[in-house]
Design a protein around this motif. Structure first.
Motif, PDB file in Angstrom:
ATOM      1  N   MET A 196       0.843  -1.199   0.000  1.00 39.41           N
ATOM      2  CA  MET A 196       0.000   0.000   0.000  1.00 39.41           C
ATOM      3  C   MET A 196       0.880   1.252   0.000  1.00 39.41           C
ATOM      4  O   MET A 196       1.847   1.333   0.748  1.00 39.41           O
ATOM      5  CB  MET A 196      -0.887  -0.026   1.245  1.00 39.41           C
ATOM      6  N   GLU A 219      -5.178   8.300   6.573  1.00 44.03           N
ATOM      7  CA  GLU A 219      -5.674   7.195   5.745  1.00 44.03           C
ATOM      8  C   GLU A 219      -6.722   6.372   6.502  1.00 44.03           C
ATOM      9  O   GLU A 219      -7.650   5.838   5.907  1.00 44.03           O
ATOM     10  CB  GLU A 219      -4.527   6.282   5.281  1.00 44.03           C
ATOM     11  N   ARG A 231      -9.967   8.482   6.495  1.00 41.70           N
ATOM     12  CA  ARG A 231     -10.732   8.554   5.252  1.00 41.70           C
ATOM     13  C   ARG A 231     -11.111   7.171   4.724  1.00 41.70           C
ATOM     14  O   ARG A 231     -11.598   7.004   3.628  1.00 41.70           O
ATOM     15  CB  ARG A 231     -10.052   9.433   4.201  1.00 41.70           C
ATOM     16  N   ARG A 284      -9.382   4.546   3.928  1.00 39.08           N
ATOM     17  CA  ARG A 284      -8.542   3.763   3.027  1.00 39.08           C
ATOM     18  C   ARG A 284      -7.887   2.618   3.795  1.00 39.08           C
ATOM     19  O   ARG A 284      -7.697   1.528   3.281  1.00 39.08           O
ATOM     20  CB  ARG A 284      -7.494   4.689   2.405  1.00 39.08           C
ATOM     21  N   LYS A 286      -8.708   0.235   6.869  1.00 42.91           N
ATOM     22  CA  LYS A 286      -9.893  -0.111   7.670  1.00 42.91           C
ATOM     23  C   LYS A 286      -9.489  -0.965   8.865  1.00 42.91           C
ATOM     24  O   LYS A 286      -8.410  -1.580   8.852  1.00 42.91           O
ATOM     25  CB  LYS A 286     -10.878  -0.873   6.795  1.00 42.91           C
ATOM     26  N   ASP A 305      -6.939  -4.025   8.874  1.00 45.63           N
ATOM     27  CA  ASP A 305      -6.009  -4.021   7.734  1.00 45.63           C
ATOM     28  C   ASP A 305      -4.559  -4.078   8.220  1.00 45.63           C
ATOM     29  O   ASP A 305      -4.202  -3.450   9.227  1.00 45.63           O
ATOM     30  CB  ASP A 305      -6.169  -2.734   6.903  1.00 45.63           C
ATOM     31  N   ARG A 321     -15.041   5.445   3.011  1.00 51.73           N
ATOM     32  CA  ARG A 321     -14.405   6.221   1.959  1.00 51.73           C
ATOM     33  C   ARG A 321     -15.447   7.159   1.388  1.00 51.73           C
ATOM     34  O   ARG A 321     -16.606   6.778   1.253  1.00 51.73           O
ATOM     35  CB  ARG A 321     -14.034   5.315   0.795  1.00 51.73           C
ATOM     36  N   ASP A 373     -17.569   5.655  -1.224  1.00 51.28           N
ATOM     37  CA  ASP A 373     -18.529   4.609  -0.839  1.00 51.28           C
ATOM     38  C   ASP A 373     -19.890   5.197  -0.555  1.00 51.28           C
ATOM     39  O   ASP A 373     -20.900   4.525  -0.640  1.00 51.28           O
ATOM     40  CB  ASP A 373     -18.083   3.901   0.450  1.00 51.28           C
TER      41      ASP A 373
END
Ligand SMILES: Cc1ncc(COP(=O)(O)O)c(C=O)c1O
Length: 482
Positions: free
Chosen positions: A1, A24, A27, A29, A31, A34, A85, A88
Motif C-alpha cells: 500500500m 488514511e 478517510r 482507506r 480499515k 487491515d 471512503r 462509498d
C-alpha cells in the motif's frame, strides 16, 4: 500500500508519518483489521530510516489506532468506528429499478422484476469448464485478441441450440456474442436506425432497452400493450404517420412487464406491417427457456422471411445469473457486421474462456438439464406466489397466471396508488416494483406491481406477500395522488 509522507517541517518526521497514516484511517482507506506495510518495506519506499517508521507505528499503537501482533505485523485496531471512503457514500445510481439492487439491509426482501435464483445454477460445472478453458492449449496459444463476434465455439453452440430449441435457422456466422443482451440492444439500435430516427417500443415496457436506444441516438415512442400484447393496429397508425419510424422493439414471448404472450394473429400482422413499412424488428427473447404451460411459442424471428430485418436478442442472464454477462444477437450478415464493428469500437471482444466454458456447457447438455430443473422449481414458486396472493388479497387484486417467465403482473384496484404502496413497503423492508417504473410517462402508469418469483424460495415468497399485505394502504388514503 502506498502511503504518502505529509510534509510539516516544524515536526519530527515520525510524527508526520503517524499523521499520514492516521489520515488514511480516517478517510477509510485503511480499515479496522487491515495490515500495515512492514517497517522495512515502508522505510524503503519513503526513503526513511527503519527506526523512524518504527517510531511512527509505536506512537499510533500507544494512541490505540494500531495494534502490533507478535510475529504477524502491525494492524489497524479492530475496535475503531468504520470510517467510510468518500466514494462509498455516493453510490452510482443505476437506472435499473431499486428492487433489482441487492444492497439494502439484510432483513429486507426483494421482489425482483424477474431474476433467477443464482443458488441453483450449475456452479461446479461452470467452474470446471472455466478452468478447463483457461488451461486449454488452444487458449494458451492464442489468448489475445480475436473475433469481435465472440468465441467461435460459443457462436456454433448457440446457433445449433437456437436452431433446435427456438426454430431459428441460423449458423455461427449470424451470431454475435455480447456482454448481456443489454449490449446487444444498444448495438442493434445503432445498426438499424440512424441518429434522430424513431424506434417504437411497448409501453409499459423495459426502460433499460429505451435507455440503450436513446444512447444510440434513436428517439423512442411508446405503443400501448393490452391483453394480447403490443397493439399492432396502433403501431400501424404510427408507421403511416411517421416516416422516421424505422424499427420496433418488443418482448413477444412474455411481454415485459405484463407477461402476456403476443397473439398469433398479431404476430402475422406485425410481420406484414414490418414488410410494408420497411421496419426492422428487434425481438428481445429474454426468458424463452421458461414456458410452463401450453404449447411452445416460437420467436417472431423464426417466422420472418429473409427479406425482413430482424435482430433476435437473447441472454443467459435468466438461465444462470445476470452477473454472468453473456447475451447474443442473431441477424442477417449486413446488420451483424455493423453491430460487430461497433462492438469492437467499445469493447473489442468478449471474454474468451468464459465464452468457451459456456459453449462446453451447451454442447454437453448441462445448460439444457439446468433449464429443465429451473423450470420445475420456478413453476412451483409461481404457483406458490399465486396461492399466497389469492389467500391474502382475494378479489382486491387480479392477475393472470403467467404461462411462463419469472414474474407475475399484479393488477390493483385503479383507485389504489401502486407507487405509494411500494414506498410504504420499501420503508418496511420489502422492495417491489410499481407500474410507474415501466412507463415513458408517469401519467400513464398502470396501478400494478411486477413481482418476480424465481429468486425467492417459497417461504420467502410467503413472507413477502405477508409484508405486502401489512403495508397495504388504508382505504381512505388509497386515492391516486397523481
Ligand atoms: C426485458 C429484458 N430484456 C433483457 C434482459 C436481460 O438483460 P441482460 O442480458 O443484459 O442481463 C432483461 C433482464 O432483466 C429484461 O428484463
Amino acid at each position: 500500500m502506498l502511503i504518502e509522507l505529509s510534509e510539516d517541517g516544524g515536526r519530527p518526521i515520525f510524527i508526520n508519518l503517524a499523521s499520514s497514516i492516521l489520515r488514511e484511517i480516517e478517510r477509510g482507506r485503511l480499515k479496522p483489521g487491515d495490515a500495515l506495510p512492514g517497517t522495512r518495506v515502508l522505510a524503503k519506499s519513503l526513503k526513511l530510516h527503519r527506526n523512524t517508521v518504527d517510531a511512527a507505528y509505536q506512537e499510533l499503537t500507544m494512541q490505540g489506532w494500531l495494534v502490533a501482533e507478535p510475529s504477524r505485523g502491525t494492524f489497524v485496531a479492530h475496535d475503531l468506528p468504520e470510517f467510510k471512503r468518500a466514494s462509498d457514500t455516493v453510490p452510482v445510481r443505476p437506472q435499473q429499478p431499486a428492487a433489482e439492487i441487492n444492497t439494502t439491509t439484510r432483513s429486507s426482501l426483494h421482489l425482483s422484476d424477474g431474476t433467477p435464483d443464482a443458488r441453483i445454477m450449475p456452479h461446479a460445472d461452470l467452474a470446471r469448464a472455466f478452468r478447463r478453458a483457461l488451461g486449454a492449449p488452444a487458449f494458451l496459444a492464442s489468448a489475445g485478441y480475436g473475433d469481435p463476434r465472440g468465441n467461435l465455439a460459443l457462436r456454433r453452440a448457440l446457433a445449433s441450440y437456437l436452431t433446435d430449441e427456438r426454430g431459428l435457422v441460423t449458423s455461427s456466422n449470424d451470431v454475435l456474442v455480447t456482454r448481456g443482451s443489454q449490449m446487444a440492444l444498444f448495438l442493434a439500435a445503432g445498426a438499424v436506425v440512424e441518429p434522430g430516427q424513431m424506434i417504437a417500443v411497448e409501453e409499459p415496457g423495459y426502460p433499460l432497452a429505451w435507455a440503450s436506444f436513446r444512447a444510440a441516438g434513436a428517439r423512442v415512442i411508446g405503443v400501448p400493450v393490452d391483453a394480447q400484447g403490443l397493439d399492432v393496429d396502433h403501431l400501424a397508425g404510427l408507421a403511416r404517420r411517421e416516416p422516421s419510424l424505422k424499427a420496433v422493439y418488443l418482448t413477444p414471448h412474455h411481454q415485459y412487464p405484463t407477461t402476456v404472450t403476443l397473439g398469433a394473429g398479431r404476430r402475422l400482422k406485425l410481420l406484414e406491417l414490418a414488410r410494408r413499412h420497411g421496419l426492422a424488428i428487434i425481438e428481445d427473447d429474454y426468458d424463452q427457456e421458461y414456458r410452463f404451460e401450453g404449447r411452445p411459442v416460437l420467436p417472431i424471428a423464426a417466422r420472418a422471411e429473409a427479406d425482413l430485418s430482424t435482430v433476435y436478442v437473447g441472454s443467459l442472464s435468466k438461465l444462470l445469473a445476470p452477473g454472468i454477462r453473456i447475451g447474443y444477437a442473431v441477424a442477417k450478415p449486413a446488420i451483424l457486421r455493423r453491430m460487430a464493428s461497433q462492438r469492437e469500437a467499445i469493447d473489442r471482444q468478449g471474454d474468451l474462456p468464459l465464452e468457451q466454458a459456456l459453449a462446453d456447457l451447451i454442447d454437453d447438455g448441462t445448460l439444457r438439464r439446468h433449464a429443465r430443473k429451473a423450470r420445475r422449481i420456478y413453476q412451483a414458486r409461481r404457483d406458490r406466489l399465486a396461492e399466497e396472493l389469492t389467500r391474502e388479497f382475494g378479489q382486491a387484486v387480479s392477475f393472470t397466471l403467467p404461462a411462463g417467465g419469472l414474474a407475475l403482473w399484479l393488477r390493483l384496484d385503479p383507485a389504489v396508488s401502486a407507487e405509494a404502496w411500494a414506498e410504504r413497503a420499501a420503508a418496511a423492508g420489502l422492495m417491489v416494483m410499481p407500474g410507474v417504473h415501466f412507463t415513458l410517462d408517469a401519467a400513464r402508469a398502470p396501478e400494478a406491481f411486477r413481482i418476480g418469483y424465481a429468486s425467492l424460495d417459497e417461504a420467502s415468497l410467503r413472507r413477502a406477500v405477508d409484508q405486502l399485505a401489512r403495508t397495504r394502504m388504508p382505504a381512505t388514503t388509497q386515492a391516486r395522488s397523481r
